[in-house]
Write a protein that holds these residues in place. Structure first.
Motif, PDB file in Angstrom:
ATOM      1  N   ALA A 187      -1.418  20.188  -3.720  1.00 53.38           N
ATOM      2  CA  ALA A 187      -1.986  18.887  -3.358  1.00 53.38           C
ATOM      3  C   ALA A 187      -0.893  17.835  -3.190  1.00 53.38           C
ATOM      4  N   ILE A 188       0.082  17.850  -4.132  1.00 55.23           N
ATOM      5  CA  ILE A 188       1.185  16.881  -4.031  1.00 55.23           C
ATOM      6  C   ILE A 188       2.019  17.157  -2.788  1.00 55.23           C
ATOM      7  N   LYS A 189       2.292  18.418  -2.498  1.00 61.36           N
ATOM      8  CA  LYS A 189       3.065  18.748  -1.293  1.00 61.36           C
ATOM      9  C   LYS A 189       2.357  18.271  -0.031  1.00 61.36           C
ATOM     10  N   LYS A 190       1.049  18.471   0.007  1.00 65.73           N
ATOM     11  CA  LYS A 190       0.293  18.054   1.183  1.00 65.73           C
ATOM     12  C   LYS A 190       0.321  16.543   1.332  1.00 65.73           C
ATOM     13  N   ARG A 191       0.139  15.827   0.233  1.00 69.85           N
ATOM     14  CA  ARG A 191       0.172  14.367   0.300  1.00 69.85           C
ATOM     15  C   ARG A 191       1.554  13.855   0.680  1.00 69.85           C
ATOM     16  N   ALA A 192       2.601  14.530   0.205  1.00 68.32           N
ATOM     17  CA  ALA A 192       3.965  14.124   0.572  1.00 68.32           C
ATOM     18  C   ALA A 192       4.207  14.307   2.067  1.00 68.32           C
ATOM     19  N   GLU A 193       3.709  15.401   2.637  1.00 71.43           N
ATOM     20  CA  GLU A 193       3.854  15.630   4.077  1.00 71.43           C
ATOM     21  C   GLU A 193       3.071  14.573   4.858  1.00 71.43           C
ATOM     22  N   GLU A 194       1.861  14.267   4.392  1.00 69.62           N
ATOM     23  CA  GLU A 194       1.077  13.225   5.065  1.00 69.62           C
ATOM     24  C   GLU A 194       1.777  11.870   4.976  1.00 69.62           C
ATOM     25  N   PHE A 195       2.407  11.582   3.856  1.00 70.99           N
ATOM     26  CA  PHE A 195       3.127  10.318   3.694  1.00 70.99           C
ATOM     27  C   PHE A 195       4.313  10.257   4.656  1.00 70.99           C
TER      28      PHE A 195
ATOM     29  N   ASP B 235       4.477  11.685   7.556  1.00 69.81           N
ATOM     30  CA  ASP B 235       3.899  11.417   8.876  1.00 69.81           C
ATOM     31  C   ASP B 235       3.560   9.937   9.036  1.00 69.81           C
ATOM     32  N   LYS B 236       3.069   9.310   7.959  1.00 69.68           N
ATOM     33  CA  LYS B 236       2.766   7.875   8.029  1.00 69.68           C
ATOM     34  C   LYS B 236       4.028   7.059   8.252  1.00 69.68           C
ATOM     35  N   LEU B 237       5.114   7.435   7.611  1.00 68.47           N
ATOM     36  CA  LEU B 237       6.374   6.706   7.812  1.00 68.47           C
ATOM     37  C   LEU B 237       6.876   6.845   9.239  1.00 68.47           C
ATOM     38  N   LEU B 238       6.746   8.052   9.800  1.00 63.08           N
ATOM     39  CA  LEU B 238       7.149   8.241  11.197  1.00 63.08           C
ATOM     40  C   LEU B 238       6.302   7.380  12.127  1.00 63.08           C
ATOM     41  N   SER B 239       4.985   7.327  11.856  1.00 60.61           N
ATOM     42  CA  SER B 239       4.095   6.488  12.661  1.00 60.61           C
ATOM     43  C   SER B 239       4.469   5.018  12.516  1.00 60.61           C
ATOM     44  N   LEU B 240       4.795   4.591  11.288  1.00 61.39           N
ATOM     45  CA  LEU B 240       5.211   3.209  11.061  1.00 61.39           C
ATOM     46  C   LEU B 240       6.497   2.901  11.819  1.00 61.39           C
TER      47      LEU B 240
ATOM     48  N   TYR C 169       0.829  -1.205   0.000  1.00 64.84           N
ATOM     49  CA  TYR C 169       0.000   0.000   0.000  1.00 64.84           C
ATOM     50  C   TYR C 169       0.864   1.255   0.000  1.00 64.84           C
ATOM     51  N   LEU C 170       1.878   1.283   0.865  1.00 66.07           N
ATOM     52  CA  LEU C 170       2.743   2.454   0.928  1.00 66.07           C
ATOM     53  C   LEU C 170       3.530   2.633  -0.367  1.00 66.07           C
TER      54      LEU C 170
ATOM     55  N   GLU D   8       2.625   1.645  -3.341  1.00 65.97           N
ATOM     56  CA  GLU D   8       1.706   2.113  -4.378  1.00 65.97           C
ATOM     57  C   GLU D   8       1.406   3.597  -4.216  1.00 65.97           C
ATOM     58  N   CYS D   9       1.212   4.035  -2.952  1.00 69.83           N
ATOM     59  CA  CYS D   9       1.002   5.467  -2.718  1.00 69.83           C
ATOM     60  C   CYS D   9       2.199   6.272  -3.218  1.00 69.83           C
ATOM     61  N   LEU D  10       3.397   5.790  -2.881  1.00 66.49           N
ATOM     62  CA  LEU D  10       4.601   6.505  -3.290  1.00 66.49           C
ATOM     63  C   LEU D  10       4.742   6.508  -4.806  1.00 66.49           C
ATOM     64  N   GLU D  11       4.455   5.368  -5.449  1.00 69.83           N
ATOM     65  CA  GLU D  11       4.539   5.314  -6.914  1.00 69.83           C
ATOM     66  C   GLU D  11       3.523   6.238  -7.566  1.00 69.83           C
ATOM     67  N   GLY D  12       2.306   6.310  -6.963  1.00 65.64           N
ATOM     68  CA  GLY D  12       1.300   7.217  -7.502  1.00 65.64           C
ATOM     69  C   GLY D  12       1.756   8.659  -7.443  1.00 65.64           C
ATOM     70  N   MET D  13       2.326   9.056  -6.297  1.00 67.12           N
ATOM     71  CA  MET D  13       2.817  10.431  -6.186  1.00 67.12           C
ATOM     72  C   MET D  13       3.990  10.680  -7.132  1.00 67.12           C
ATOM     73  N   GLU D  14       4.862   9.679  -7.273  1.00 63.42           N
ATOM     74  CA  GLU D  14       5.973   9.832  -8.218  1.00 63.42           C
ATOM     75  C   GLU D  14       5.454  10.012  -9.648  1.00 63.42           C
ATOM     76  N   GLN D  15       4.434   9.233 -10.004  1.00 65.85           N
ATOM     77  CA  GLN D  15       3.885   9.347 -11.353  1.00 65.85           C
ATOM     78  C   GLN D  15       3.260  10.719 -11.577  1.00 65.85           C
ATOM     79  N   GLU D  16       2.464  11.188 -10.595  1.00 62.96           N
ATOM     80  CA  GLU D  16       1.850  12.507 -10.722  1.00 62.96           C
ATOM     81  C   GLU D  16       2.919  13.600 -10.810  1.00 62.96           C
ATOM     82  N   LEU D  17       3.949  13.456  -9.989  1.00 59.66           N
ATOM     83  CA  LEU D  17       5.008  14.457 -10.001  1.00 59.66           C
ATOM     84  C   LEU D  17       5.761  14.432 -11.336  1.00 59.66           C
TER      85      LEU D  17
END
Length: 542
Positions: free
Chosen positions: A279-287, A289-294, A206-207, A209-218
């Protein structure tokens, strides 16, 4: 009948002690005793390792079982001798038996038993001068007490045998039930870990795929940004070229077209766009935070499993004989405070001096043990640690984040123990601002043979410790330790794996893994505490 007794003795020598029958395919083991091959193999299949001889209890291995062909020939010969004996005429055996029942002196039947001389008598013997005045009774009456004792003892032995058989049966049932339980545990372990692996793989996918999606959008945004920018540059370049050519025209040509040049070549609002969308910046910051939580969750998971599954929690107390004179150890040895006053009048060879350290009362030479140290400072609030973890963050994680903060000098020797007043606390705050945080306590383990008058707390000197201060946690591996946490936990878990050569530290309240030393231990390893701060207390738990 004279030959019958030796034959019976030979028969006893060729009987298997397991099946109590003639030896069949005899084999011998390490101790020299002989058994039937099938009997000893059944014992090997049903017994636990190591195997023991049923006669002398000597241990043996299945590989040591050897055939005894000479014994097999002897058994066959004895069996034939017995068969020949059994083929003797019945009348001859009866005559021999009758001869045995006759009095040797008078050739009369034996009917009486003399209690005084404890002899079996015939009628003539009973009436003789030797036994006439003795107490003589019939053989059957005389044998009754002995037969009763034998029967009673036989009843006791049969009861013991039945109880042993019942215990064996019950024990076998318990063993089989526990073995079945172990099999279920194996299946449960495999199932639990498979579920955990599957869950982690799904989260990992899941993580990713999220990262690949953001990479593709970027990447798509970058391509669009480059394309639009290039088009705009070309358009402006064309316009600039035309105007440059226009500017170089002679005055006559330039005035032949007196129209407004600026209006003919208007300045359009050129394209401008941010390279990364909000939007991409916000999602990157949220990602992030998820890594820190993990990362935090995995550290807690690591510490909890390590403590609950592998280590035995020990009740540790302090050895006041090793405590520095400025340390006050509680009567039960569970806590200590830095008093600033010399409490001990007499010096002991085991005592730390001048360093304010103390060893535990029990050392370890094997196994995996765990205990906790509670760190109390009066000015700490109840929520300070949680707030520090929330806002400060950690400077180093299990995923290899870079270190943050300055180095801590460990050579600030404890030259003159004394009170730490408010001026010293202000000095500590000033030191933090200048990148130096003086330690106020050490928590860990130490070798029994450490130098009690030194000031180097490194693994080379026999110390494996964490250095705690209000600025955070450092590890002492050299003269210049480095910071690994930017906050100080209120409760430290210490896990010692002597055989594995490891000392691991965790935040006992959140189970988060902090750090692990790897070394090769020798001699006894003791819990070790060091405290150099007024209004502070270290307490061992449980």
């Amino acid at each position: 009948m004279a030959a019958a007794s030796p034959l019976r003795n030979l028969e006893d020598e060729v009987l298997c002690s397991i099946c109590l029958d003639y030896l069949r395919d005899p084999v011998t083991i390490d101790c020299g005793h002989v058994f039937c091959y099938h009997c000893i193999m059944k014992v090997c299949e049903s017994a636990r390792q190591p195997l023991h001889c049923s006669l002398c209890k000597t241990a043996f291995k299945t590989e040591s079982i050897r055939h005894v062909w000479q014994m097999a020939s002897l058994v066959e010969s004895i069996w034939r001798m017995k068969a020949d004996e059994e083929r003797q005429p019945r009348e001859e055996r009866q005559r021999e038996q009758k001869a045995e029942e006759l009095c040797g002196q008078h050739l009369e039947k034996l009917h009486y038993y003399c209690k005084d001389d404890q002899q079996i008598l015939c009628v003539m013997c009973r009436e003789s001068r030797e036994h006439r005045h003795h107490a003589a009774v019939l053989l059957e009456k005389a044998a009754q007490p002995h037969r009763g004792k034998i029967l009673n003892h036989l009843k006791v032995l049969k009861g013991d045998r039945d109880r042993i058989q019942n215990l064996q049966s019950t024990g076998e049932d318990e063993i089989q039930a526990l073995l079945a339980k172990f099999q279920n545990h194996k299946q449960d372990i495999a199932s639990v870990f498979e579920q955990g692996h599957r869950f982690l793989r799904e989260r990992e996918q899941y993580l990713l795929e999220c990262l690949e999606g953001m990479e593709q959008e970027l990447t798509e945004g970058r391509n669009s940004h480059v394309t639009k920018g290039s088009e705009e540059v070309v358009r402006l370049g064309t316009l600039i070229t035309e105007l440059e050519n226009k500017a170089r025209q002679p005055a006559l040509e330039l005035l032949q077209d007196p129209s407004d040049i600026i209006n003919r070549y208007p300045r359009k609002k050129f394209w401008i766009e941010k390279p990364i969308s909000p939007a991409i910046k916000k999602r990157a910051e949220e990602f992030s935070d998820k890594l820190l939580s993990l990362e935090k969750g995995l550290r807690g998971f690591h510490g909890k499993l390590m403590r609950d599954l592998e280590y035995k929690t020990m009740r540790i107390s302090l050895n006041s004989q090793t405590a520095n004179g400025y340390l006050s150890v509680s009567p039960n040895g569970k806590s200590m405070v830095f008093t600033g006053l010399w409490m001990n009048k007499y010096q002991h060879g085991q005592r730390f001096d001048p360093e304010p350290g103390v060893l535990g009362s029990k050392g370890f030479t094997w196994g995996k043990v765990y205990w906790e140290v509670k760190v109390d400072r009066i000015w700490w609030g109840a929520e300070e640690e949680e707030e520090a973890m929330k806002y400060r963050g950690e400077t180093r994680g299990v995923f290899g984040s870079s270190y943050v903060g300055g180095f801590i000098g460990i050579t600030d020797g404890y030259s003159s123990p004394g009170y730490r007043d408010e001026n010293e606390e202000l000095e500590e705050e000033w030191s933090q601002e200048n990148g130096i945080w003086p330690k106020f306590c050490l928590v860990g383990v130490a070798r029994e043979s450490v130098v009690r008058r030194g000031f180097l707390f490194t693994p080379e000197e026999g110390f494996w410790t964490l250095q705690l201060s209000s600025a955070g946690v450092c590890i002492c591996t050299s003269l210049e330790p480095f910071q690994i946490l930017s906050y100080c936990p209120r409760q430290i878990g210490v896990a010692l794996d002597y055989d594995g050569g490891k000392v691991a530290f965790t935040n006992a309240r959140t189970h988060e893994f902090i750090y692990e030393f790897s070394s090769s231990f020798s001699g006894r390893i003791f819990p070790f505490l060091w405290l150099n701060c007024m209004r502070s207390r270290l307490t061992l738990r449980p």
